[in-house]
Design a protein around this motif. Sequence first.
Motif, PDB file in Angstrom:
ATOM      1  N   UNK A 345       0.817  -1.211   0.000  1.00  0.00           N
ATOM      2  CA  UNK A 345       0.000   0.000   0.000  1.00  0.00           C
ATOM      3  C   UNK A 345       0.854   1.267   0.000  1.00  0.00           C
ATOM      4  N   UNK A 346       1.915   1.248  -0.813  1.00  0.00           N
ATOM      5  CA  UNK A 346       2.753   2.435  -1.001  1.00  0.00           C
ATOM      6  C   UNK A 346       2.101   3.305  -2.083  1.00  0.00           C
ATOM      7  N   UNK A 347       1.935   4.572  -1.814  1.00  0.00           N
ATOM      8  CA  UNK A 347       1.224   5.476  -2.712  1.00  0.00           C
ATOM      9  C   UNK A 347       2.148   6.043  -3.788  1.00  0.00           C
ATOM     10  N   UNK A 348       1.884   5.721  -5.032  1.00  0.00           N
ATOM     11  CA  UNK A 348       2.731   6.201  -6.131  1.00  0.00           C
ATOM     12  C   UNK A 348       2.731   7.719  -6.214  1.00  0.00           C
ATOM     13  N   UNK A 349       1.657   8.354  -5.787  1.00  0.00           N
ATOM     14  CA  UNK A 349       1.579   9.818  -5.834  1.00  0.00           C
ATOM     15  C   UNK A 349       2.620  10.477  -4.934  1.00  0.00           C
ATOM     16  N   UNK A 350       3.188   9.722  -3.982  1.00  0.00           N
ATOM     17  CA  UNK A 350       4.210  10.272  -3.094  1.00  0.00           C
ATOM     18  C   UNK A 350       5.570  10.389  -3.775  1.00  0.00           C
ATOM     19  N   UNK A 351       5.665   9.915  -5.027  1.00  0.00           N
ATOM     20  CA  UNK A 351       6.958   9.866  -5.710  1.00  0.00           C
ATOM     21  C   UNK A 351       6.862  10.479  -7.107  1.00  0.00           C
ATOM     22  N   UNK A 352       6.546  11.777  -7.177  1.00  0.00           N
ATOM     23  CA  UNK A 352       6.333  12.406  -8.494  1.00  0.00           C
ATOM     24  C   UNK A 352       7.561  12.384  -9.390  1.00  0.00           C
ATOM     25  N   UNK A 353       8.755  12.551  -8.824  1.00  0.00           N
ATOM     26  CA  UNK A 353       9.945  12.546  -9.657  1.00  0.00           C
ATOM     27  C   UNK A 353      10.258  11.133 -10.182  1.00  0.00           C
ATOM     28  N   UNK A 354      10.043  10.135  -9.369  1.00  0.00           N
ATOM     29  CA  UNK A 354      10.261   8.762  -9.812  1.00  0.00           C
ATOM     30  C   UNK A 354       9.267   8.380 -10.901  1.00  0.00           C
TER      31      UNK A 354
END
Length: 388
Positions: A345-354
């Motif tokens: 449940x890691x949120x992709x939105x937390x990693x905009x640069x990645x």
Amino acid sequence: MESIPYGRQNITAADIEAVVAVLRSDFLTQGPTVPDFERAVADRVHARHAVAVNSATSALHAACLAMGLGAGDIIWTSPISFVASANCGLYCGARVDFVDIDRETFNLCPEALARKLAQAERKSALPKIVVVVHMAGQPCNLQAIHTLSRRYGFRIIEDASHAIGASYRGNAIGNCEFSDATVFSFHPVKIITTGEGGMVLTNDPELARKAALFRSHGVTRDKRQMIREPDGPWYYEQLELGFNYRMTDIQAALGLSQLRRLDDSVEARHRLAKRYAELLAGLPVSVPVQRSDVRSAFHLYVIRLQLDRIDRSRREVFEAMRADGIGVNVHYIPIYAQPYYERMDIQRADFPQSEAYYREAISLPMFPTLSSVQQDRVAASLRSALIS
């Protein structure tokens, strides 16, 4: 026309002779060549201790175990890396999380790390270890991350699988000035190879002792480490639940021979990188940026497509170049996007640069024996793929 791979090992007659010499010797494994290789690498990067193992994945695991990582602990790393950079924490029973990357260097971003640490401190959920990745061979901002480690109390492992031969502020990556341990990879496409292999570098004698113990079943024959008095010269003790992570003398002989060409290999990669920058000038792509305080090992040459300037997707460009026989690749799919990690449940939105990086990145062929004719083919194929 022959296809051009993204990476390729370079094996010379001297390499073959070094391996044959071991095959003709009394030792194929656990002989004198492994410690010779360890000492040579440690001396090359100015580290006090080196522990050779059978892969960089094993090296990461052994380093985590030696630092006491276990159930209930937390480990953070960069999402733009091979899965081993995170898996090492899961092997120990720890919880894994990620820190977004810097847009220019593709490395773990110190500013993003600082923000995440402040949030984690308020929740009493600070990491025990942060694994920093020198992506593509370019060292990350080690001093800034080290300063944060002093404040928040975490330990640092440098995943330098791409970066033997690189330097940070004039000093060799692997000297562990700003970390507790550094890990090298000797996979065939890396800067130097042992076939498969890895190494833990550290200036901490206890960490080195534990890593060496974990690589060989947790077993020791060293009387100084034993719990009981030996009952004979055959005596040994298992002190930890270790693994069979040993490197062979055959592999170490190849590594020793390859190490002699390390500077030449990195210099060749720099020449290729400079020429790529010239060949790709004016195209709607961003070429690697190198910070002024580092010297990259250029294990990979990653470009980013300027998608707002072209009418093709990354996949279309990739497939067009593959159809031309150019072995482009993508390094890497963000680790948190893998099916195994999506359960967390890691949120992709937390990693905009990645996320942006993954939409745009393509690795072009990069290896020391890449010829000018081959490099011209790569550039021509990319140009055609971008404008078709």
